[in-house]
Motif scaffolding. Structure first.
Motif, PDB file in Angstrom:
ATOM      1  N   GLN A   1      46.048  49.003  27.478  1.00 50.83           N
ATOM      2  CA  GLN A   1      45.620  49.326  28.839  1.00 50.83           C
ATOM      3  C   GLN A   1      46.770  49.101  29.817  1.00 50.83           C
ATOM      4  OE1 GLN A   1      41.024  47.716  28.027  1.00 50.83           O
ATOM      5  NE2 GLN A   1      42.158  46.947  29.784  1.00 50.83           N
ATOM      6  N   SER A   2      47.093  50.138  30.571  1.00 52.44           N
ATOM      7  CA  SER A   2      48.044  50.031  31.686  1.00 52.44           C
ATOM      8  C   SER A   2      49.386  49.436  31.277  1.00 52.44           C
ATOM      9  CB  SER A   2      47.449  49.180  32.816  1.00 52.44           C
ATOM     10  OG  SER A   2      46.237  49.719  33.285  1.00 52.44           O
ATOM     11  N   ALA A   3      49.893  49.837  30.123  1.00 50.37           N
ATOM     12  CA  ALA A   3      51.198  49.339  29.686  1.00 50.37           C
ATOM     13  C   ALA A   3      52.312  50.053  30.450  1.00 50.37           C
ATOM     14  CB  ALA A   3      51.374  49.554  28.190  1.00 50.37           C
ATOM     15  N   PRO A   4      53.252  49.310  31.036  1.00 46.17           N
ATOM     16  CA  PRO A   4      54.351  49.931  31.796  1.00 46.17           C
ATOM     17  C   PRO A   4      55.447  50.442  30.876  1.00 46.17           C
ATOM     18  CG  PRO A   4      54.570  47.551  31.868  1.00 46.17           C
ATOM     19  CD  PRO A   4      53.294  47.841  31.109  1.00 46.17           C
TER      20      PRO A   4
ATOM     21  N   LEU B   1      45.247  54.290  31.161  1.00 46.91           N
ATOM     22  CA  LEU B   1      45.662  53.672  32.414  1.00 46.91           C
ATOM     23  C   LEU B   1      44.605  53.859  33.479  1.00 46.91           C
ATOM     24  CD1 LEU B   1      47.953  56.059  34.404  1.00 46.91           C
ATOM     25  CD2 LEU B   1      47.199  56.672  32.085  1.00 46.91           C
ATOM     26  N   ASN B   2      44.846  53.253  34.617  1.00 51.19           N
ATOM     27  CA  ASN B   2      44.040  53.447  35.814  1.00 51.19           C
ATOM     28  C   ASN B   2      44.708  54.514  36.678  1.00 51.19           C
ATOM     29  OD1 ASN B   2      42.525  51.263  34.836  1.00 51.19           O
ATOM     30  ND2 ASN B   2      43.845  49.818  35.928  1.00 51.19           N
ATOM     31  N   ASN B   3      43.950  55.261  37.408  1.00 52.96           N
ATOM     32  CA  ASN B   3      44.466  56.442  38.086  1.00 52.96           C
ATOM     33  C   ASN B   3      45.466  56.127  39.190  1.00 52.96           C
ATOM     34  OD1 ASN B   3      44.236  59.423  38.307  1.00 52.96           O
ATOM     35  ND2 ASN B   3      43.591  58.941  40.400  1.00 52.96           N
ATOM     36  N   ASP B   4      45.350  54.956  39.800  1.00 54.34           N
ATOM     37  CA  ASP B   4      46.198  54.615  40.957  1.00 54.34           C
ATOM     38  C   ASP B   4      46.884  53.271  40.727  1.00 54.34           C
ATOM     39  OD1 ASP B   4      44.980  56.873  42.668  1.00 54.34           O
ATOM     40  OD2 ASP B   4      43.227  55.674  42.149  1.00 54.34           O
ATOM     41  N   GLU B   5      47.534  53.137  39.581  1.00 53.28           N
ATOM     42  CA  GLU B   5      48.087  51.849  39.166  1.00 53.28           C
ATOM     43  C   GLU B   5      48.918  51.174  40.258  1.00 53.28           C
ATOM     44  OE1 GLU B   5      47.714  50.123  36.404  1.00 53.28           O
ATOM     45  OE2 GLU B   5      46.955  51.514  34.894  1.00 53.28           O
ATOM     46  N   THR B   6      49.893  51.869  40.801  1.00 54.65           N
ATOM     47  CA  THR B   6      50.856  51.213  41.691  1.00 54.65           C
ATOM     48  C   THR B   6      50.313  50.953  43.097  1.00 54.65           C
ATOM     49  OG1 THR B   6      51.889  53.328  42.279  1.00 54.65           O
ATOM     50  CG2 THR B   6      52.833  52.115  40.425  1.00 54.65           C
TER      51      THR B   6
ATOM     52  N   GLN C   1      46.553  44.265  28.234  1.00 51.15           N
ATOM     53  CA  GLN C   1      46.622  44.941  29.526  1.00 51.15           C
ATOM     54  C   GLN C   1      47.978  44.669  30.164  1.00 51.15           C
ATOM     55  OE1 GLN C   1      46.525  43.219  32.719  1.00 51.15           O
ATOM     56  NE2 GLN C   1      46.212  44.961  34.069  1.00 51.15           N
ATOM     57  N   SER C   2      48.564  45.689  30.788  1.00 48.76           N
ATOM     58  CA  SER C   2      49.854  45.567  31.473  1.00 48.76           C
ATOM     59  C   SER C   2      50.928  45.120  30.475  1.00 48.76           C
ATOM     60  CB  SER C   2      49.718  44.613  32.663  1.00 48.76           C
ATOM     61  OG  SER C   2      50.861  44.668  33.496  1.00 48.76           O
ATOM     62  N   SER C   3      51.640  44.020  30.753  1.00 47.56           N
ATOM     63  CA  SER C   3      52.666  43.573  29.809  1.00 47.56           C
ATOM     64  C   SER C   3      52.062  43.187  28.466  1.00 47.56           C
ATOM     65  CB  SER C   3      53.452  42.397  30.394  1.00 47.56           C
ATOM     66  OG  SER C   3      52.605  41.304  30.677  1.00 47.56           O
ATOM     67  N   GLY C   4      50.775  42.804  28.460  1.00 48.30           N
ATOM     68  CA  GLY C   4      50.096  42.553  27.191  1.00 48.30           C
ATOM     69  C   GLY C   4      49.972  43.822  26.368  1.00 48.30           C
ATOM     70  N   GLY C   5      49.711  44.953  27.037  1.00 45.67           N
ATOM     71  CA  GLY C   5      49.690  46.238  26.351  1.00 45.67           C
ATOM     72  C   GLY C   5      51.062  46.634  25.860  1.00 45.67           C
ATOM     73  N   ASP C   6      52.085  46.358  26.677  1.00 39.10           N
ATOM     74  CA  ASP C   6      53.469  46.603  26.281  1.00 39.10           C
ATOM     75  C   ASP C   6      53.804  45.806  25.024  1.00 39.10           C
ATOM     76  OD1 ASP C   6      56.410  47.406  27.072  1.00 39.10           O
ATOM     77  OD2 ASP C   6      56.473  45.226  26.822  1.00 39.10           O
TER      78      ASP C   6
ATOM     79  N   VAL D   1      42.391  51.717  47.906  1.00 38.54           N
ATOM     80  CA  VAL D   1      43.342  51.528  46.803  1.00 38.54           C
ATOM     81  C   VAL D   1      42.963  52.325  45.556  1.00 38.54           C
ATOM     82  CG1 VAL D   1      44.128  49.267  47.567  1.00 38.54           C
ATOM     83  CG2 VAL D   1      42.154  49.422  46.051  1.00 38.54           C
ATOM     84  N   GLY D   2      41.798  52.969  45.544  1.00 35.33           N
ATOM     85  CA  GLY D   2      41.406  53.771  44.393  1.00 35.33           C
ATOM     86  C   GLY D   2      41.166  52.922  43.162  1.00 35.33           C
ATOM     87  N   ALA D   3      41.799  53.312  42.059  1.00 36.37           N
ATOM     88  CA  ALA D   3      41.692  52.563  40.793  1.00 36.37           C
ATOM     89  C   ALA D   3      43.062  51.968  40.480  1.00 36.37           C
ATOM     90  CB  ALA D   3      41.224  53.468  39.663  1.00 36.37           C
ATOM     91  N   PRO D   4      43.365  50.798  41.035  1.00 36.89           N
ATOM     92  CA  PRO D   4      44.707  50.230  40.908  1.00 36.89           C
ATOM     93  C   PRO D   4      44.900  49.445  39.617  1.00 36.89           C
ATOM     94  CG  PRO D   4      43.376  48.779  42.243  1.00 36.89           C
ATOM     95  CD  PRO D   4      42.500  49.959  41.877  1.00 36.89           C
ATOM     96  N   HIS D   5      46.105  49.000  39.412  1.00 35.31           N
ATOM     97  CA  HIS D   5      46.427  48.076  38.323  1.00 35.31           C
ATOM     98  C   HIS D   5      45.448  46.908  38.365  1.00 35.31           C
ATOM     99  CE1 HIS D   5      49.267  46.981  35.247  1.00 35.31           C
ATOM    100  NE2 HIS D   5      49.490  45.784  35.755  1.00 35.31           N
ATOM    101  N   CYS D   6      44.971  46.517  37.211  1.00 30.14           N
ATOM    102  CA  CYS D   6      44.056  45.375  37.021  1.00 30.14           C
ATOM    103  C   CYS D   6      42.593  45.684  37.287  1.00 30.14           C
ATOM    104  CB  CYS D   6      44.467  44.150  37.854  1.00 30.14           C
ATOM    105  SG  CYS D   6      46.048  43.430  37.358  1.00 30.14           S
TER     106      CYS D   6
END
Length: 448
Positions: free
Chosen positions: A219-222, A306-311, A193-198, A378-383
């Motif tokens: 998941q949610s890789a930047p 990803l999640n719809n509202d990451e940032t 997830q995130s940097s782990g996905g990267d 916040v919707g569906a944010p990062h994490c």
């Protein structure tokens, strides 16, 4: 793990006699050292031990600075439970207690996120016990070097990508020994997830990984921040040269923040100053990366999204921004900014990755997680995917991110999501007839 009293379970393996804990239907062999390293050196595989391998009193963790945002949104870090260790090559194994050794469990390897800067494999918020019990899978969580120790570098004395080399050593250990814990060494899925996905995306095109895994869940890789980082990384490396021989790692953590590259100068990519670096082992040059991924299409099944509202995780939780953009026209501007930055950093790169991979003949699914709740700020944010995948309600009780979301909603959707991810881990496919959670949109990308 709480509830029934823990008992010991012994794994007699060729790596050594591993003392694990059995509790609540789970056996956990915690903090097994898979490699060790000197500062700014490649990891060296740990050799089999003649003595018993037991849980340490505290969880080893790479030295790091505490993130106020993570503390607020996810929950406070109980620092007294962790022991800083530069050579932080450890993994933990979770498997069902009732499973017999006559079969072999599909193995999911968890590569944690944290901007290549914070976190570790063994955090309460990513304890996979609930998932392991529900789906009868094995999960291995991996810790690796971060920040200055694992994801900067750029010359002979401070080589880059050491965190990637740690992960490769962990995968070699898993491939060699996991069958002795009941896992299937021919059915290994990387989950990040995130940097782990990267990191996982880049492991797909790294040297020395042949045969170490069969599938990836990203998941949610930047991935939108991966381009043209060389100049920024070189500047950061040069400025932190004064810290390279510091013996006090906590002082290093206090000091390096002074030298973090400017977002004004380098744009959004400076928000993640640490990262993988192209053109250095085990990676190719940046301009070769897409061809390398296409060449990997026949090797790995991919589930990416990803999640719809990451940032919103970063923008809508800022008190300063909410002062001016928390309502009315300001909120509309904020919503549009979240939408645009989410697509720039996460959404479009994931879509392009999936489409290219499919065109190259790869088996790939693209997903998106939505909030599904009305009036969610916040919707569906990062994490937000973390409590869905890992459950563990008690670990999330202090999370501001979940304060307006009933845990029953997280659990109901999470259980269905965990079943789908486990289905993919077993076979590389997700049936059209498998039940979907209402918050998930997923499709197989196909170009024929």
């Amino acid at each position: 793990m709480t509830g029934e009293q823990s008992t010991t379970h012994i794994f007699q393996t060729s790596f050594g006699k591993v003392i694990a804990l059995k509790s609540n239907g789970i056996i956990k062999a915690g903090s097994i050292r898979y490699a060790r390293s000197e500062r700014f050196q490649k990891p060296v595989a740990e050799q089999p031990s003649p003595s018993e391998i037991i849980f340490p009193d505290k969880t080893p963790v790479c030295p790091q600075a505490i993130s106020p945002l993570v503390e607020k949104m996810i929950g406070p870090t109980q620092i007294e439970n962790f022991d800083p260790d530069e050579s932080t090559q450890y993994l933990s194994i979770f498997r069902p207690a009732h499973f017999t050794d006559q079969g072999k469990l599909p193995v999911v390897v968890w590569i944690h996120g944290g901007s290549h800067e914070i976190g570790c494999g063994d955090l309460p918020t990513s304890d996979p016990s609930e998932w392991v019990k529900e789906q009868e899978i094995m999960v291995v969580t991996v810790s690796y070097r971060l920040g200055l120790f694992g994801f900067l570098g750029g010359n002979d004395s401070r080589p880059p990508n050491l965190g990637l080399f740690d992960m490769i050593e962990a995968l070699k250990w898993i491939k060699t020994y996991i069958s002795e814990f009941g896992g299937d060494p021919e059915n290994i899925t990387l989950l990040g997830q995130s940097s782990g996905g990267d990191a996982i995306a880049h492991l797909m095109i790294s040297e020395g990984v042949e045969g170490l895994f069969q599938r990836v869940i990203i998941q949610s890789a930047p991935l939108g921040l991966r381009h043209k980082r060389q100049k920024m990384s070189a500047e950061f490396l040069k400025k932190t040269e004064v810290l390279k021989d510091e013996t006090d790692v906590l002082k290093m953590m206090d000091e390096y923040g002074k030298f973090v590259p400017s977002v004004i100068r380098y744009g959004l990519k400076a928000a993640m100053p640490f990262g993988v670096q192209y053109g250095f082992p085990p990676l190719c040059k940046e301009e070769e990366s897409v061809d390398k991924w296409n060449a990997a299409a026949e090797k790995y099944d991919v589930l990416i999204g990803l999640n719809n509202d990451e940032t919103a995780f970063y923008l809508k939780t800022s008190d300063a921004l909410n002062k001016y953009f928390g309502k009315g026209l300001g909120l509309k501007i904020m919503d549009k900014t979240v939408e645009k930055t989410t697509e720039l950093i996460y959404g479009n790169p994931a879509k392009i990755f999936a489409e290219n991979y499919s065109k190259a003949g790869g088996n790939v699914y693209l997903f998106r997680i939505h909030s599904g709740l009305e009036n969610s700020h916040v919707g569906a944010p990062h994490c937000i995917d973390l409590p869905l995948i890992f459950g563990n309600e008690s670990a999330w009780k202090s999370s501001v991110m979940l304060k307006d979301i009933p845990w029953s909603y997280i659990h109901e959707n999470g259980k269905k999501l965990r079943a789908l991810w486990a289905e993919f881990a077993r076979s590389g496919y997700i049936s059209d007839y498998s039940e979907r959670p209402e918050i998930l949109k997923i499709r197989k990308i196909s170009f024929q």
